[in-house]
Write a protein that holds these residues in place. Sequence first.
Motif, PDB file in Angstrom:
ATOM      1  N   TRP A   1      42.466  36.529  48.234  1.00  0.00           N
ATOM      2  CA  TRP A   1      42.168  35.362  48.926  1.00  0.00           C
ATOM      3  C   TRP A   1      42.959  35.071  49.996  1.00  0.00           C
TER       4      TRP A   1
ATOM      5  N   ILE B   1      35.910  34.257  50.231  1.00  0.00           N
ATOM      6  CA  ILE B   1      36.564  33.563  49.525  1.00  0.00           C
ATOM      7  C   ILE B   1      35.847  32.577  48.606  1.00  0.00           C
TER       8      ILE B   1
ATOM      9  N   THR C   1      36.356  41.400  45.188  1.00  0.00           N
ATOM     10  CA  THR C   1      36.913  40.469  46.195  1.00  0.00           C
ATOM     11  C   THR C   1      38.060  41.230  47.066  1.00  0.00           C
TER      12      THR C   1
END
Length: 585
Positions: free
Chosen positions: A257, A298, A311
């Motif tokens: 993130w 995100i 991710t």
Amino acid sequence: MAYILSRLCVAFLLTLLAGTRCVHAQPAPSVVLPDTGDAVATWPATTVLIEHAGQPILIAEALRRRHDFQSPTVPEGNFGQQATAVWLRIPVVQQSAVTRWILEVDYPPLNRIDVFQVQGNAVIRHVLMGNTVPSDRRPLQTRAHAVAIDIPPGTAQELYLRVQSNSAVVVPVRLHQANAFVARESGRLLVLGLIFGVALMLFVSSLVNGLSLRDSLFAYYALMIASVAVFFVSYTGLGHQFLWSVQDGALAKLSPWAELLAMAGASLFAQDALELARTNPVLARLMQIVAAAGVLAILASAADVLDYEQTSMAASVLGPMPLVLASYESVSRALRGDGVATYLAIGWGSYTVGAISLAALIHGWAAADVWTVHLFQAASVVEMFAWMRVLAIRIEVLRKDAERSLAERGALESLAFTDALTGLPNRRGLALALEAALPGARPDRAVVVYMIDLDGFKTVNDRLGHNAGDALLAQVAQRVQHALRASDTIARQGGDEFVVVAEGVADEAAASALASKMIATAHEPFLISGSECRVGLTVGYVMAPQDADTPQELLSAADAAMYQGKRLGGGCAQRAKRRSRLLSE
């Protein structure tokens, strides 16, 4: 600049590949613990066994399969992305008088590490480490994964490590004497703390400057710095040591993130710093799209639409995009001498080296040493300072723009309050002078307003022309101004009329003397276009607060007194009738 950066990147890659050692030979028989305080590398004596998917290996089976452990064929201490657990077997021979040693695995992102201390065929100790282990259950609450082990002198033992991680399985395993470990780790914490402190300082500074200057560039820089700091805290283990108990759930995704958010901030920062909206709108739009894609990734990850691996993949794909899109623009401008582009290019170059190092580490292409593990953080610091210089240039540009605006506003104000012919204040300037002077008027320090009119000006104007008349007005203004005190103000009322405001005049005698002094300035002839001209001055004056106390009353009374002087033949000074006399009449 582009040539230098490319050569540096190539040199770094060659160095990285040169350090990527795949060990195929037989390992050393065991790790020998010496009396010296140096860290002892365990990789030369390490053999490995990798589990198959769905077939976990327990310690009892690992002991039975000692001979199945093989020499690692990967770069030192780096298995890269590994879906299954990796077993490490490290034989240890104690030849030191020091019995207590610290086993350290210096890669904080590892999720779970089972450490087994074995003597013969017996497990004499089992401890659990990793960033998913609550802090109060860790054997040592340190930044990296560490455990104290006691090995009696003259004994031979084995250490078995079972390592699992969603991220790369990077295992730089070392043994330290306890005192040496504390000293080494204290030094590292000091350096990491300084880096974090610098990042915090830059973040606060950019926020304060952004709010003061109302410039979005500082907000983008603050976003990037905050994201890099979060990644730094998560990746180096500072968060697990000081901020949170376990790094699972949402915290497990904190590093990717932060990478995505830093990428978004860098994209917006670069497009704003290079003013791409004006110079290259298409590239500016692409940079904005990349930033938006990072934010969407995100949000999708936070909603569990993307798991950790997805991710991380999004961060790996989107992370280099600002560099890919903006590097040519920044380098080409830097070669043309653009200061902003030069420091952006330096930041991109540093980021490139750090990103290559981190990618090589995560994908198992490079040995896990102090350079590859920590180079990304060092490169980020260089990037932060390089881009801070971009902000300094922006502040300088904003300062010069503000000075230019003030100068232009001053020029406009000067035009609005100044007579173009004589350079004296005009009616507006006179009004400001009266407003400033009247509050201080007292009987013993009067404010005197003089109305001056030229005698014979029309004759000169008709005989020599308007240009000569204008020149005469300018000379009269100059002579009268030289006769006044520095604190007095002379303004052009219009036509051939002037007004003088004199402050701090003691009495009528002083006021009359100053009027006579002004009249005397016209006794000598004026030279206009090669011809001598003679004019006289008639002065009417009024004293505040004795005769009047408002600007309009003062100007009207002085004007009336001046015309009274004209009727008396001109070339004289006449005081206005006092207010008390006017009322009685």
